[in-house]
Design an enzyme around this catalytic site. Structure first.
Site, PDB file in Angstrom:
ATOM      1  N   ASP A   1       0.998  -1.134   0.107  1.00 23.09           N
ATOM      2  CA  ASP A   1       0.060  -0.188  -0.225  1.00 23.09           C
ATOM      3  C   ASP A   1       1.031   1.272   0.166  1.00 23.09           C
ATOM      4  OD1 ASP A   1      -2.823   1.442   0.499  1.00 23.09           O
ATOM      5  OD2 ASP A   1      -1.413   1.953   2.293  1.00 23.09           O
TER       6      ASP A   1
ATOM      7  N   GLU B   1       1.407  -0.241  -5.036  1.00 27.64           N
ATOM      8  CA  GLU B   1       0.333   0.823  -5.304  1.00 27.64           C
ATOM      9  C   GLU B   1       1.174   2.068  -5.531  1.00 27.64           C
ATOM     10  OE1 GLU B   1      -3.576   2.843  -3.625  1.00 27.64           O
ATOM     11  OE2 GLU B   1      -1.591   2.510  -2.517  1.00 27.64           O
TER      12      GLU B   1
ATOM     13  N   ASP C   1     -14.543   5.377 -31.901  1.00 26.06           N
ATOM     14  CA  ASP C   1     -15.513   4.359 -31.543  1.00 26.06           C
ATOM     15  C   ASP C   1     -14.869   2.951 -31.672  1.00 26.06           C
ATOM     16  OD1 ASP C   1     -17.363   6.362 -31.125  1.00 26.06           O
ATOM     17  OD2 ASP C   1     -18.225   6.165 -33.124  1.00 26.06           O
TER      18      ASP C   1
END
Length: 457
Positions: free
Chosen positions: A238, A262, A385
């Protein structure tokens, strides 16, 4: 002059004696050994051969039931193609029965000591945690521990000579393991600060040998206790921005196991730097933010941008959502189609899989990842798209993925890996089964706001 020298000598001596007392206390504490049985050999799927499940979300139900909830799901997850589960921080934290674990107090209390307002953690008891881990191992799953090394919470107030005031840095956990004082946090007699503090919590000083010994060096360190006694197989670190990369590197070198940090940064070059310095994997936040721009922002051209998996796929752990951030709301299944067909080690979020998205479609994508998505990646076409990419295959045929974010069916000629070969859409979205030309070209299609994945029939 001699009196001055004597005075300074006495001051230094008193400081050394004070430090020595602190070290003696620490050494006596380090002599304690865990009393539980150590884990036995496991027959686990190789991490990275499948998909990781983040087996929690923020504010999972309190009341000590979560370990049992997850235990009831691991067999189905393993059958679906999951190879590892990532658990929240498992030890007792300051907020006791209400804490999600990110305010750690006693690294060795997994729900057996009456402190911080409860015996159990928010997730359950020590016995329930170990039963979950054993069940995961029985189902060939690795278990990833969430490790919070930057900060601690819940210490008692003590006078801190390095701040000239009282600080909450007196930690005397009921486990009797890893007691801490102001010497072990910033500022102290080593230095005033490191790379970062978090939320005003007491900030651990990893340069202290005592802290290093308790976190990873000692035979009963946090790292070795978690691995050899509790049974964890790997690590999610963390808030690694709060300390230097060598901390994670030293931990990993001391105990081994899959490791991912992280490092919350959308710059792929920065993520690559940190992963190389720490010699572990990193969550691909660059990929996450480019997917947010592509799918939430309706511009698939952003998938051309820089990502960690494009720089070093072996170090990239990709994700669509986690317990901290969930910005890809529209077309989320398209984002999963992206990470589960591309390079990197993909992570699935518990609520996406169990609550929010179509589980049959998710299981299909996991199967595609585990069975077809091999080799490096060639991007074949992008516009606002549409996005088409090819996995070129490694000990397998590879695939072509066609993502269509428009409101209509789309068709496109693409160059495949296969000559004069019949192919099919393994998602079942298209019933076409075209044969590729001698030059490996073929026309494929994808439904509106959806995707198709093509490979050899």
């Amino acid at each position: 002059m001699k009196k001055q020298q004597l005075f300074y000598f006495l001051l230094v001596s008193l400081f050394i004696i004070s430090c020595s007392k602190d070290e003696i206390t620490h050494e006596n504490e380090q002599s304690k050994e865990p009393t539980k049985q150590t884990v036995t050999a496991k027959n686990l799927k190789p991490i990275g051969s499948g998909v990781m499940m983040q087996a929690f979300y923020w504010d999972v139900p309190a009341g000590g039931t979560w370990w049992n909830v997850v235990k009831g799901k691991v067999a189905d997850w393993s059958n679906a193609g999951i190879d590892a589960i990532w658990l929240p921080p498992a030890s007792k934290a300051q907020n006791g029965p209400f804490s999600m674990g990110y305010d750690p107090f006693d690294y060795f209390d997994f729900g057996e000591y009456n402190q911080m307002g409860s015996i159990e953690t928010r997730f359950g008891s020590t016995t329930e945690l170990q039963s979950l881990i054993n069940t995961a191992h029985t189902n060939n799953l690795s278990v990833i521990a969430d490790i919070v090394l930057n900060h601690n919470s819940g210490g008692d107030s003590e006078y801190n000579p390095f701040k000239g005031t009282n600080t909450y840095t007196n930690y005397q956990p009921m486990s009797g393991m890893f007691n801490r004082t102001y010497y072990d946090f910033h500022p102290n007699d080593y230095h005033s600060n490191d790379e970062g503090v978090f939320g005003g919590f007491a900030d651990l000083c990893h340069h202290k040998s005592y802290v290093q010994n308790w976190l990873w060096n000692n035979s009963n360190s946090v790292a070795k206790y978690y691995k050899n006694v509790v049974g964890f197989d790997g690590w999610r670190f963390d808030y690694v921005k709060g300390f230097a990369p060598w901390v994670v590197k030293d931990w990993k070198n001391a105990v081994g196991g899959f490791s991912v940090g992280e490092y919350w940064d959308g710059n792929a070059a920065t993520l690559e730097w940190w992963a190389n310095q720490a010699e572990v994997s990193a969550f691909d936040f660059a990929c996450y933010y480019r997917m947010r721009d592509a799918f939430q922002g309706n511009n698939l051209n952003r998938l051309n941008d820089d990502m960690l998996w494009k720089r070093n796929a072996s170090k990239a752990v990709t994700f669509v959502t986690n317990h901290d951030t969930d910005e890809i709301v529209n077309n989320k299944i398209l984002a999963y189609a992206y990470i589960l067909t591309h390079e990197g080690y993909p992570t699935i979020f518990y609520r996406d899989y169990e609550d929010w998205l179509n589980k049959e479609r998710m299981n299909n994508l996991i199967w595609i990842h585990n069975n077809l998505a091999s080799g490096n990646t060639s991007i074949l076409y992008t516009d606002t798209d549409e996005y088409v990419a090819r996995r070129n295959g490694y000990n397998g045929p590879g695939l072509v993925v066609y993502i269509n974010n428009s409101n209509n069916w789309q068709e496109r000629w693409v160059e495949t890996n296969w000559s004069n070969t019949r192919i099919k859409d393994y998602t079942g979205h298209s019933n076409w089964e075209p044969v590729t030309q001698g030059g490996r070209w073929v026309k494929i299609q994808a439904p509106p706001k959806s995707y198709s994945v093509w490979s050899v029939k």
